[in-house]
Design a protein around this motif. Structure first.
Motif, PDB file in Angstrom:
ATOM      1  N   PRO A  45       0.795  -1.250  -0.026  1.00 51.88           N
ATOM      2  CA  PRO A  45       0.142   0.006   0.088  1.00 51.88           C
ATOM      3  C   PRO A  45       0.760   1.282  -0.024  1.00 51.88           C
ATOM      4  CG  PRO A  45      -1.000  -1.599   1.667  1.00 51.88           C
ATOM      5  CD  PRO A  45       0.520  -1.975   1.155  1.00 51.88           C
ATOM      6  N   TYR A  46       1.994   1.189   0.372  1.00 51.20           N
ATOM      7  CA  TYR A  46       2.757   2.465   0.460  1.00 51.20           C
ATOM      8  C   TYR A  46       3.510   2.885  -0.759  1.00 51.20           C
ATOM      9  CZ  TYR A  46       2.049   1.633   5.579  1.00 51.20           C
ATOM     10  OH  TYR A  46       1.397   1.411   6.709  1.00 51.20           O
ATOM     11  N   GLY A  47       4.106   1.826  -1.366  1.00 50.55           N
ATOM     12  CA  GLY A  47       4.727   1.973  -2.620  1.00 50.55           C
ATOM     13  C   GLY A  47       6.124   2.784  -2.745  1.00 50.55           C
ATOM     14  N   PRO A  48       6.473   3.597  -3.300  1.00 49.76           N
ATOM     15  CA  PRO A  48       7.591   4.441  -3.584  1.00 49.76           C
ATOM     16  C   PRO A  48       7.530   5.394  -2.401  1.00 49.76           C
ATOM     17  CG  PRO A  48       6.986   4.168  -5.695  1.00 49.76           C
ATOM     18  CD  PRO A  48       5.852   3.482  -4.950  1.00 49.76           C
ATOM     19  N   ALA A  49       6.373   5.892  -2.038  1.00 54.21           N
ATOM     20  CA  ALA A  49       6.177   6.825  -0.829  1.00 54.21           C
ATOM     21  C   ALA A  49       6.906   6.438   0.260  1.00 54.21           C
ATOM     22  CB  ALA A  49       4.687   7.239  -0.851  1.00 54.21           C
ATOM     23  N   GLY A  50       6.891   5.257   0.639  1.00 56.76           N
ATOM     24  CA  GLY A  50       7.406   4.686   1.958  1.00 56.76           C
ATOM     25  C   GLY A  50       8.838   4.760   2.000  1.00 56.76           C
ATOM     26  N   THR A  51       9.565   4.771   0.819  1.00 56.95           N
ATOM     27  CA  THR A  51      10.825   4.747   0.790  1.00 56.95           C
ATOM     28  C   THR A  51      11.794   6.153   0.000  1.00 56.95           C
ATOM     29  OG1 THR A  51      10.815   3.757  -1.335  1.00 56.95           O
ATOM     30  CG2 THR A  51      11.069   2.130   0.838  1.00 56.95           C
TER      31      THR A  51
END
Length: 544
Positions: free
Chosen positions: A271-277
């Motif tokens: 659910p987070y995708g690139p936004a999490g990293t």
């Protein structure tokens, strides 16, 4: 009137005046274009002057974002059109755009250019049309023999709306802030941003989401496309387009509408995708810590009782149910004048109930389970080979085969199961062919082979079409437990020994689902049946 494959619509009227006129404009355009309609926004441009008109930047305001949403909403009425609003000349308050090429290449070169520009006498004034053609070719790569049309003469008297033409557009997009915004308020631009979704069968609601993200992004847009585990909870996941197909359609659209951006399309596995990293992202659709823009969903005015009231891919997948997904097989070796369907689905899918519905519509049903019982019976074609392969201890005292004992021998044992299927499947196939001959003798022109193992057994080679029933695995488990009295673990184990719904659909011509109320299933079956009648040769059409 000539029909063109693709077109370019140049909108010259100010937005506040243009918005109420969109329905007739789009309807007129839909009469001329049957594939892709590109929309180039250039409010205030004058095509009637002596000088060649030049493209000029359009300030990105909330009015512009609202207009994009309303245009795609209106375009949803004309679903045969692939509408794409070109964003190249729409610039935000903070502009980081590089110098663009003088002529932009489009995926589908326009064959006709349209405009809402109104001549003083309402005529198709040739110098204006020539200016329009020169303007279109100066901005985009067009076909050599480009035709031009002024849309206003097509409206006729009384077609324009009666509401005030300067009424503000309803607010559809707003920043996550308690402060009210005005339509003329400029929209801030960001270097890098991200957006995510499934993007199955790219539709107008997707295009709103992507277009707003493209307006906000000035250098790079990261697009996460849901894949693998994130697809399991989707409605009718078996009918989702493959990841590569979704990415291909998405990429073509993005490059068309804003080629100045760098697009990074990545699989979305959580659910987070690139936004999490990725700490360099400046905005994200749906993440509060960054700049958040709330985009209202497009309402679907023609949704059915089982579909969502918004424009969604889930509804589009439901509408595929009962339709022909690929051309039927040619089976000249089958009895002449007989059209054969193969009906299959995982255990608990409701396959037998669909077979009964087809029978009530006039189909001749060949039940592979009944053929199996006949083959197992003493004196049947499979009786002696099975006893020789598995021994006499599988027999009841009366000499009949104890199918429970036989099942315990082969369950979970691939080697033993193959021995059994090597005996049974050819025998049942032979009996099914005899049933086909019997159907012809009885005057039947359409028969259905009801077989859970249709594809595993290779029986698709003796049918014209494969029809598959799909339901979520969780629902199948619930039905198996309720119907057969098995534990959930045993039900899961049974399903694991079969082909998955996705594997079945990949080889299917028509897909149905019994997930909803019986009346919904009946409508699906009737839809599939009626479409089948239309593609059958007249001599093979059955009487209900």
């Amino acid at each position: 009137m000539a029909v063109f494959r693709s077109g370019l619509l140049v909108l010259t009227t100010p937005l506040a005046t243009l918005a109420p006129r969109l329905p007739p404009i789009l309807t007129s355009a839909a009469r001329l274009v049957n594939h892709t309609l590109y929309v180039h926004l250039q409010p205030g441009m004058n095509l009637g002057g002596p000088a060649q008109p030049q493209a000029s930047p359009v300030q990105a305001t909330f009015e512009v974002l609202d207009f994009i949403t309303h245009l795609y909403t209106g375009a949803n009425v004309h679903r045969h059109l692939d509408v794409r609003i070109l964003l190249t000349n729409i610039q935000t308050k903070s502009t980081f755009l590089p110098v663009l090429p003088s002529v932009q290449n489009l995926a589908h070169p326009p064959e006709v250019v349209l405009t809402d520009f109104q001549t003083l006498d309402g005529s198709q004034y040739n110098p204006v049309k020539q200016q329009l053609e020169r303007y279109a070719t100066s901005c985009y790569s067009c076909c050599p023999q480009l035709s031009s049309v002024l849309l206003y003469p097509d409206y006729g008297t009384g077609e324009l709306p009666v509401e005030p033409l300067n009424a503000p557009l309803p607010s559809t997009i707003r920043p996550a802030s308690p402060v009210a915004r005005s339509p003329k308020q400029p929209v801030r631009g960001y270097h890098r941003g991200a957006v995510g979704g499934t993007f199955d069968r790219l539709h107008n609601a997707h295009k709103v989401l992507l277009s707003i993200a493209c307006v906000l992004a000035q250098e790079q847009l990261v697009v996460g496309v849901a894949d693998k585990d994130l697809l399991k909870s989707k409605l009718l996941p078996e009918l989702l387009q493959p990841y590569t197909v979704r990415v291909e359609h998405l990429s073509e659209f993005l490059v068309d509408v804003k080629p100045s951006l760098t697009f990074d399309i990545v699989p979305l596995l959580d659910p987070y995708g690139p936004a999490g990293t990725d700490p360099t992202l400046d905005f994200l659709v749906g993440k509060e810590e960054l700049a958040l823009y709330q985009i209202q969903l497009l309402k679907d005015q023609s949704h059915s009782e089982t579909e969502e009231d918004k424009v969604s891919s889930s509804s589009f997948r439901q509408r595929i149910l009962g339709s022909l997904l690929k051309p039927p097989n040619q089976r000249p070796e089958l009895p002449s004048g007989l059209y054969v369907l193969g009906l299959t689905g995982i255990s608990g899918s409701g396959k037998s109930s669909v077979a009964q519905r087809l029978k009530s519509l006039g189909a001749y049903i060949i039940d592979s389970d009944l053929l199996g019982h006949r083959a197992y019976a003493p004196g049947g074609p499979a009786y002696q080979p099975v006893v020789e392969a598995f021994g006499t201890d599988i027999l009841h005292k009366d000499g009949t085969i104890n199918r429970k004992v036989l099942g315990s021998r082969v369950f979970g044992n691939k080697k033993q199961l193959k021995i059994l299927t090597d005996v049974m499947w050819p025998v049942i196939a032979k009996l099914a062919r005899e049933e086909m001959d019997s159907a012809v003798v009885k005057g039947k022109t359409l028969c259905v082979i009801d077989a859970a193992m249709l594809l595993e057994a290779g029986w698709q080679n003796m049918v014209h079409e494969v029809w598959t029933i799909v339901i979520p695995e969780t629902e199948a488990v619930r039905r198996i437990v309720e119907r057969d009295g098995l534990s959930e673990a045993a039900a899961h184990s049974r399903l694991q020994s079969q082909m998955s719904g996705q594997q079945l659909v990949e080889q299917s011509h028509v897909v149905l689902s019994t997930l909803w109320e019986p009346r919904v299933t009946q409508r699906q079956v009737e839809k599939a049946w009626n479409l089948l009648q239309k593609r059958l040769p007249k001599a093979q059409q059955t009487k209900n």
